[in-house]
Design a protein around this motif. Structure first.
Motif, PDB file in Angstrom:
ATOM      1  N   PHE A 138      17.069  35.024  -4.438  1.00 42.54           N
ATOM      2  CA  PHE A 138      17.779  33.851  -4.942  1.00 42.54           C
ATOM      3  C   PHE A 138      17.814  32.771  -3.862  1.00 42.54           C
ATOM      4  CE2 PHE A 138      20.354  36.857  -7.810  1.00 42.54           C
ATOM      5  CZ  PHE A 138      19.415  36.754  -8.810  1.00 42.54           C
ATOM      6  N   GLU A 139      16.829  31.887  -3.914  1.00 38.17           N
ATOM      7  CA  GLU A 139      16.732  30.769  -2.965  1.00 38.17           C
ATOM      8  C   GLU A 139      17.019  31.204  -1.527  1.00 38.17           C
ATOM      9  OE1 GLU A 139      15.383  28.053  -3.777  1.00 38.17           O
ATOM     10  OE2 GLU A 139      15.316  28.610  -5.893  1.00 38.17           O
ATOM     11  N   MET A 275      23.883  25.611  -6.119  1.00 35.25           N
ATOM     12  CA  MET A 275      22.458  25.260  -6.055  1.00 35.25           C
ATOM     13  C   MET A 275      21.611  26.510  -5.904  1.00 35.25           C
ATOM     14  SD  MET A 275      22.227  21.874  -3.630  1.00 35.25           S
ATOM     15  CE  MET A 275      20.438  22.040  -3.527  1.00 35.25           C
ATOM     16  N   ALA A 276      22.045  27.393  -5.015  1.00 34.70           N
ATOM     17  CA  ALA A 276      21.275  28.604  -4.750  1.00 34.70           C
ATOM     18  C   ALA A 276      21.330  29.591  -5.912  1.00 34.70           C
ATOM     19  CB  ALA A 276      21.785  29.269  -3.471  1.00 34.70           C
ATOM     20  N   GLY A 422      15.636  20.276 -20.553  1.00 40.51           N
ATOM     21  CA  GLY A 422      16.891  19.551 -20.400  1.00 40.51           C
ATOM     22  C   GLY A 422      17.805  20.170 -19.364  1.00 40.51           C
ATOM     23  N   SER A 423      17.705  21.487 -19.178  1.00 40.84           N
ATOM     24  CA  SER A 423      18.541  22.163 -18.177  1.00 40.84           C
ATOM     25  C   SER A 423      18.168  21.725 -16.772  1.00 40.84           C
ATOM     26  CB  SER A 423      18.392  23.676 -18.303  1.00 40.84           C
ATOM     27  OG  SER A 423      17.062  24.075 -17.978  1.00 40.84           O
ATOM     28  N   ALA A 424      16.952  21.188 -16.607  1.00 40.43           N
ATOM     29  CA  ALA A 424      16.502  20.732 -15.291  1.00 40.43           C
ATOM     30  C   ALA A 424      17.059  19.361 -14.948  1.00 40.43           C
ATOM     31  CB  ALA A 424      14.974  20.701 -15.229  1.00 40.43           C
ATOM     32  N   PRO A 430      13.365  21.840  -6.355  1.00 45.48           N
ATOM     33  CA  PRO A 430      12.802  21.983  -7.712  1.00 45.48           C
ATOM     34  C   PRO A 430      13.296  23.242  -8.404  1.00 45.48           C
ATOM     35  CG  PRO A 430      11.254  22.835  -6.121  1.00 45.48           C
ATOM     36  CD  PRO A 430      12.494  22.441  -5.346  1.00 45.48           C
ATOM     37  N   MET A 431      14.444  23.778  -7.932  1.00 45.09           N
ATOM     38  CA  MET A 431      14.908  25.069  -8.438  1.00 45.09           C
ATOM     39  C   MET A 431      15.116  25.060  -9.945  1.00 45.09           C
ATOM     40  SD  MET A 431      17.564  26.055  -5.398  1.00 45.09           S
ATOM     41  CE  MET A 431      17.994  24.373  -4.976  1.00 45.09           C
ATOM     42  N   ALA A 432      15.814  24.023 -10.446  1.00 43.58           N
ATOM     43  CA  ALA A 432      16.115  23.972 -11.874  1.00 43.58           C
ATOM     44  C   ALA A 432      14.845  23.874 -12.705  1.00 43.58           C
ATOM     45  CB  ALA A 432      17.039  22.796 -12.166  1.00 43.58           C
ATOM     46  N   ALA A 433      13.850  23.120 -12.219  1.00 44.48           N
ATOM     47  CA  ALA A 433      12.580  23.013 -12.943  1.00 44.48           C
ATOM     48  C   ALA A 433      11.865  24.356 -12.976  1.00 44.48           C
ATOM     49  CB  ALA A 433      11.701  21.949 -12.290  1.00 44.48           C
ATOM     50  N   ARG A 434      11.903  25.093 -11.875  1.00 45.04           N
ATOM     51  CA  ARG A 434      11.257  26.413 -11.836  1.00 45.04           C
ATOM     52  C   ARG A 434      11.947  27.383 -12.792  1.00 45.04           C
ATOM     53  NH1 ARG A 434      10.883  26.057  -5.876  1.00 45.04           N
ATOM     54  NH2 ARG A 434      12.528  27.618  -5.763  1.00 45.04           N
ATOM     55  N   VAL A 435      13.278  27.291 -12.881  1.00 44.88           N
ATOM     56  CA  VAL A 435      14.013  28.178 -13.789  1.00 44.88           C
ATOM     57  C   VAL A 435      13.655  27.867 -15.235  1.00 44.88           C
ATOM     58  CG1 VAL A 435      16.308  28.771 -14.646  1.00 44.88           C
ATOM     59  CG2 VAL A 435      15.913  28.604 -12.196  1.00 44.88           C
ATOM     60  N   ALA A 436      13.588  26.563 -15.585  1.00 42.77           N
ATOM     61  CA  ALA A 436      13.196  26.180 -16.943  1.00 42.77           C
ATOM     62  C   ALA A 436      11.799  26.720 -17.272  1.00 42.77           C
ATOM     63  CB  ALA A 436      13.234  24.665 -17.088  1.00 42.77           C
TER      64      ALA A 436
END
Length: 477
Positions: A138-139, A275-276, A422-424, A430-436
């Motif tokens: 996790f990050e 964030m992490a 949208g969650s990003a 770029p964590m949120a984009a990677r999760v999406a």
């Protein structure tokens, strides 16, 4: 095993969420209460508990403050001697208030002596953070140094967080507490960021804007929190706490330094922790608010973006900020500078230094500095726990805001967008984009959403910086 919710259950969840929001909204207006020595005041003229010495802001004065803090107004308006004197006196008064708040916070901490078992708890938390980063992935770039900072500062007798000579105290004072490291981080983010997806698909900026719902909705939560015994926030502190909803650590530190320096430590810890933990927090919300059919929507490949567009974008972004919202210029200016030296191509040595060596060094120091604030007297406190709860609430609402906006946009678009991007809209780049992208690929391994999610992701960075500028222009100027 994944839990599958039918439509009725989803409607129940939405109804429950709406009821909670209405209750929070009602409590926020009640929490504004009656100001001392006055009666019969309504929401537009009342104040939040603890904000008696803060100038009340009505809708009219809010827009007036924002207008007077635009670059356009400052360029065409020459201040009179009376206005200059008033501004100087206001700044001096703000510095006095900040010093008093810091002194009061220090006195409050000193009045709660640390018990041995509390240090053991914090040490255990530090090792847990390291475990999540090193073993669970996790990050790790964030969690491992934050975890070690937590461990080192809580070692009895080591004194690494004690001033003036403790290593962690020096790191925090040199770059975290004075907003220096956040500015450098924004420069590095700019050098690492590709604005191409946002330029190619500008409508995804709406998703980044919708994610700021978490920032502003948290203000209502702060008002309702004041009903809990032992918790007391004023409006400046509320603004600093609300920025956590953008999932942007540097911006959270910057705003808290301007509006609530006495809370900077725990706000920084909460912001960087969430964030992490994006890979843990967001997927359940994403699956709750979207159907399998929506999660498998495939989006067309983005159009190529010319070099001219890439070079002009950071410059135009900076010009707009200068003209409309100068309080956000320190953050957006560093972001634009980092991105410009990357895209211009003739200063590659500078760009690579900012993107790699400088970014890595500052990230290590900033994370250690954040971890050094994970001490019992700062974390095991009612106000601090309230900040952690509110930060999580803000982050969840921000994620929901982006998802719901994507679903609303699909009602009007011929070419549907995958709501997962949208969650990003939160600013964890770029964590949120990677999760999406990961959640999308778990439904369909051939569905690559990363570049599409980068559009709302980078617009979320800009949106959170704008929200920070609005708060500062309202309460910090």
């Amino acid at each position: 095993m994944e839990t599958v919710l039918n439509k009725n259950n989803k409607y129940k969840v939405f109804r429950a969420s709406a009821i909670v929001c209405l209750i929070a909204l009602s409590l926020s207006f009640v929490g504004c209460g009656k100001s001392a020595g006055s009666s019969g005041n309504y929401a537009s003229t009342t104040i939040v508990k603890g904000s008696e010495n803060i100038k009340p802001i009505s809708v009219k004065s809010f827009f007036g403050n924002v207008a007077k803090n635009t670059g356009i107004y400052k360029m065409i308006h020459t201040p009179t001697p009376e206005e200059a004197a008033e501004e100087k006196a206001s700044k001096e008064q703000m510095e006095i208030v900040k010093e008093e708040q810091m002194a009061q916070a220090a006195a409050d901490l000193a009045s709660h002596p640390v018990k041995g078992w509390q240090r053991l708890v914090m040490l255990a938390i530090g090792f847990l953070i390291v475990y999540l980063g090193a073993a669970k992935g996790f990050e790790p770039l964030l969690l491992i140094p934050i975890g070690f900072g937590t461990i080192l500062v809580n070692i009895p007798g080591a004194g690494m967080g004690d001033g003036p000579d403790g290593m962690l105290h020096i790191i925090y004072s040199a770059g975290v507490g004075n907003e220096f490291f956040p500015m450098l981080i924004f420069m590095g983010i700019g050098a690492m960021t590709d604005f191409g997806p946002l330029i190619a698909n500008p409508k995804t900026a709406l998703l980044g804007g919708a994610a700021q719902l978490g920032v502003f909705a948290t203000l209502f939560g702060v008002a309702s929190m004041n009903f809990i015994p032992g918790i007391d926030y004023n409006m400046k502190q509320a603004c600093a706490i609300a920025i956590i909803g953008g999932a942007d650590g540097p911006t959270s530190i910057y705003v808290s330094g301007k509006l609530a320096p006495e809370m900077m430590a725990v706000i920084a810890v909460a912001a960087y922790s969430y964030m992490a933990l994006v890979p843990m927090i967001q997927p359940p919300i994403m699956k709750l608010l979207t159907s399998k059919k929506e999660r498998t929507i495939k989006m067309k490949q983005l159009r190529p973006v010319s070099k001219t567009e890439r070079i002009l974008f950071p410059l135009l972004l900076l010009v707009v900020t200068i003209l409309l919202l100068p309080p956000a210029a320190p953050l957006i200016g560093m972001l634009a500078f980092g991105n410009f030296i990357k895209e211009i191509g003739c200063v590659q040595r500078l760009s690579k230094t900012v993107e790699n060596e400088l970014m890595n060094i500052v990230s290590i120091l900033l994370s250690l500095g954040v971890g050094s604030q994970m001490t019992p007297e700062k974390i095991m406190h009612a106000n601090s726990l309230g900040i952690i709860v509110l930060g999580l609430l803000a982050f969840c609402i921000a994620t929901m805001g982006g998802l719901i906006m994507a679903k609303i946009m699909n009602l009007f678009l011929k070419e549907k967008i995958n709501p997962l991007i949208g969650s990003a809209g939160v600013s964890a780049v770029p964590m949120a984009a990677r999760v999406a992208n990961k959640v999308g690929m778990s439904e369909d391994p051939t569905n690559f959403l990363l570049m599409h999610a980068m559009g709302p992701n980078v617009s979320g960075v800009i949106g959170t910086a704008i929200a920070a500028g609005v708060f500062i222009s309202t309460y910090g100027m």
